[in-house]
Design an enzyme around this catalytic site. Structure first.
Site, mmCIF file in Angstrom:
data_model
loop_
_atom_site.group_PDB
_atom_site.id
_atom_site.type_symbol
_atom_site.label_atom_id
_atom_site.label_comp_id
_atom_site.label_asym_id
_atom_site.label_seq_id
_atom_site.Cartn_x
_atom_site.Cartn_y
_atom_site.Cartn_z
ATOM 1 N N LYS A 11 -0.495 1.208 -0.195
ATOM 2 C CA LYS A 11 0.835 0.755 -0.609
ATOM 3 C C LYS A 11 1.568 0.068 0.549
ATOM 4 O O LYS A 11 1.181 0.196 1.719
ATOM 5 C CB LYS A 11 1.628 1.951 -1.145
ATOM 6 N N TYR A 51 3.018 -0.789 -13.283
ATOM 7 C CA TYR A 51 3.509 0.585 -13.509
ATOM 8 C C TYR A 51 4.188 0.745 -14.879
ATOM 9 O O TYR A 51 5.038 1.621 -15.040
ATOM 10 C CB TYR A 51 4.460 0.990 -12.385
ATOM 11 N N ASN A 114 4.416 6.802 -0.606
ATOM 12 C CA ASN A 114 3.367 7.798 -0.380
ATOM 13 C C ASN A 114 1.980 7.197 -0.092
ATOM 14 O O ASN A 114 0.965 7.798 -0.384
ATOM 15 C CB ASN A 114 3.338 8.800 -1.543
ATOM 16 N N HIS A 117 -2.323 4.630 -3.808
ATOM 17 C CA HIS A 117 -2.385 4.796 -5.267
ATOM 18 C C HIS A 117 -3.832 5.028 -5.673
ATOM 19 O O HIS A 117 -4.748 4.500 -5.032
ATOM 20 C CB HIS A 117 -1.882 3.523 -5.970
ATOM 21 N N GLU A 128 -6.210 -1.082 -14.699
ATOM 22 C CA GLU A 128 -5.729 -1.400 -13.353
ATOM 23 C C GLU A 128 -6.682 -2.319 -12.571
ATOM 24 O O GLU A 128 -6.223 -3.173 -11.806
ATOM 25 C CB GLU A 128 -5.502 -0.106 -12.570
HETATM 26 P P1 ATP Z 1 -0.130 6.848 -8.100
HETATM 27 O O1 ATP Z 1 -0.042 6.523 -9.564
HETATM 28 O O2 ATP Z 1 0.657 5.869 -7.220
HETATM 29 O O3 ATP Z 1 -1.540 7.030 -7.631
HETATM 30 P P2 ATP Z 1 0.443 9.597 -8.660
HETATM 31 O O4 ATP Z 1 -0.517 9.433 -9.789
HETATM 32 O O5 ATP Z 1 0.187 10.688 -7.670
HETATM 33 O O6 ATP Z 1 0.562 8.253 -7.830
HETATM 34 P P3 ATP Z 1 2.596 9.199 -10.537
HETATM 35 O O7 ATP Z 1 3.241 10.334 -11.232
HETATM 36 O O8 ATP Z 1 1.651 8.331 -11.285
HETATM 37 O O9 ATP Z 1 1.909 9.768 -9.200
HETATM 38 O O10 ATP Z 1 3.770 8.312 -9.944
HETATM 39 C C1 ATP Z 1 3.533 6.971 -9.548
HETATM 40 C C2 ATP Z 1 4.244 6.716 -8.249
HETATM 41 O O11 ATP Z 1 5.652 6.781 -8.485
HETATM 42 C C3 ATP Z 1 4.024 7.762 -7.149
HETATM 43 O O12 ATP Z 1 2.846 7.573 -6.426
HETATM 44 C C4 ATP Z 1 5.238 7.552 -6.283
HETATM 45 O O13 ATP Z 1 5.110 6.368 -5.471
HETATM 46 C C5 ATP Z 1 6.313 7.296 -7.335
HETATM 47 N N1 ATP Z 1 6.974 8.554 -7.726
HETATM 48 C C6 ATP Z 1 6.472 9.571 -8.465
HETATM 49 N N2 ATP Z 1 7.358 10.550 -8.652
HETATM 50 C C7 ATP Z 1 8.485 10.147 -7.998
HETATM 51 C C8 ATP Z 1 9.769 10.712 -7.808
HETATM 52 N N3 ATP Z 1 10.090 11.900 -8.325
HETATM 53 N N4 ATP Z 1 10.668 10.004 -7.078
HETATM 54 C C9 ATP Z 1 10.367 8.784 -6.559
HETATM 55 N N5 ATP Z 1 9.162 8.189 -6.716
HETATM 56 C C10 ATP Z 1 8.243 8.849 -7.415
HETATM 57 MG MG MG Z 2 -0.343 7.788 -11.153
#
Ligand code: ATP
Ligand code: MG
Length: 141
Positions: A11, A51, A114, A117, A128
């Site tokens: 990211k 997203y 974080n 992804h 994706e």
């Molecule tokens: P990713 O899809 O990026 O691999 P993930 O599957 O662990 O991550 P998701 O629940 O799909 O998490 O959320 C997508 C992304 O949205 C997260 O990786 C993070 O960058 C952001 N995100 C998730 N929860 C929060 C939150 N509570 N506040 C802010 N950003 C969030």
């Molecule tokens: Mg995710």
């Protein structure tokens, strides 16, 4: 044996910090095959489309803004159980909850910024991977 492909993204926070190389090293050490990789600076429309499953979530607008703040590095990884193994290597979404030795524990700044992804299912990977790569950009071996 289930050989899978998954979409990984380094990211924008991790690219800006200069840790893309360290993340790629972890991918290679974990025996994934990198089939494709590139730098992309997404537009807001591209991030919103990527997203789209999160469009109802309260963090959607902020997440999409974050993903457009600089270039990111999408990659296609292949390997045995690649989807779950890449998510294990990433660690929990919230770095405060991520296990030691995971990428998010070591490189993430916050639950939003974080570092990486990963696709969460074969269905997600099927959406994706072609979002970023045409079939001609994949290098199977
Ligand atoms: P990713 O899809 O990026 O691999 P993930 O599957 O662990 O991550 P998701 O629940 O799909 O998490 O959320 C997508 C992304 O949205 C997260 O990786 C993070 O960058 C952001 N995100 C998730 N929860 C929060 C939150 N509570 N506040 C802010 N950003 C969030
Ligand atoms: Mg995710």
């Amino acid at each position: 044996m289930t050989i899978q492909r998954t979409l990984a993204i380094v990211k924008p926070d991790a690219v800006a910090k200069g840790v893309a190389g360290e993340i790629i090293t972890r991918i290679e050490r974990a025996s994934f095959t990198i089939l494709a990789a590139k730098l992309v600076h997404m537009s807001l429309a591209e991030a919103r489309g990527f997203y789209i499953v999160h469009r109802e979530r309260p963090f959607y607008d902020s997440l999409c803004a974050f993903m457009t703040q600089g270039p990111c590095m999408p990659m296609v990884l292949e390997g045995e159980s690649a989807i779950q193994r890449w998510r294990d290597l990433m660690g929990a979404t919230d770095p405060a909850k991520a296990a030691s030795g995971t990428i998010r524990k070591d490189f993430a700044t916050s639950i939003e910024a974080n570092a990486v992804h990963g696709s969460d299912s074969p269905e997600s990977a099927s959406f994706e991977i072609p979002y970023f790569f045409s079939s001609f950009e994949l290098c199977p071996r």
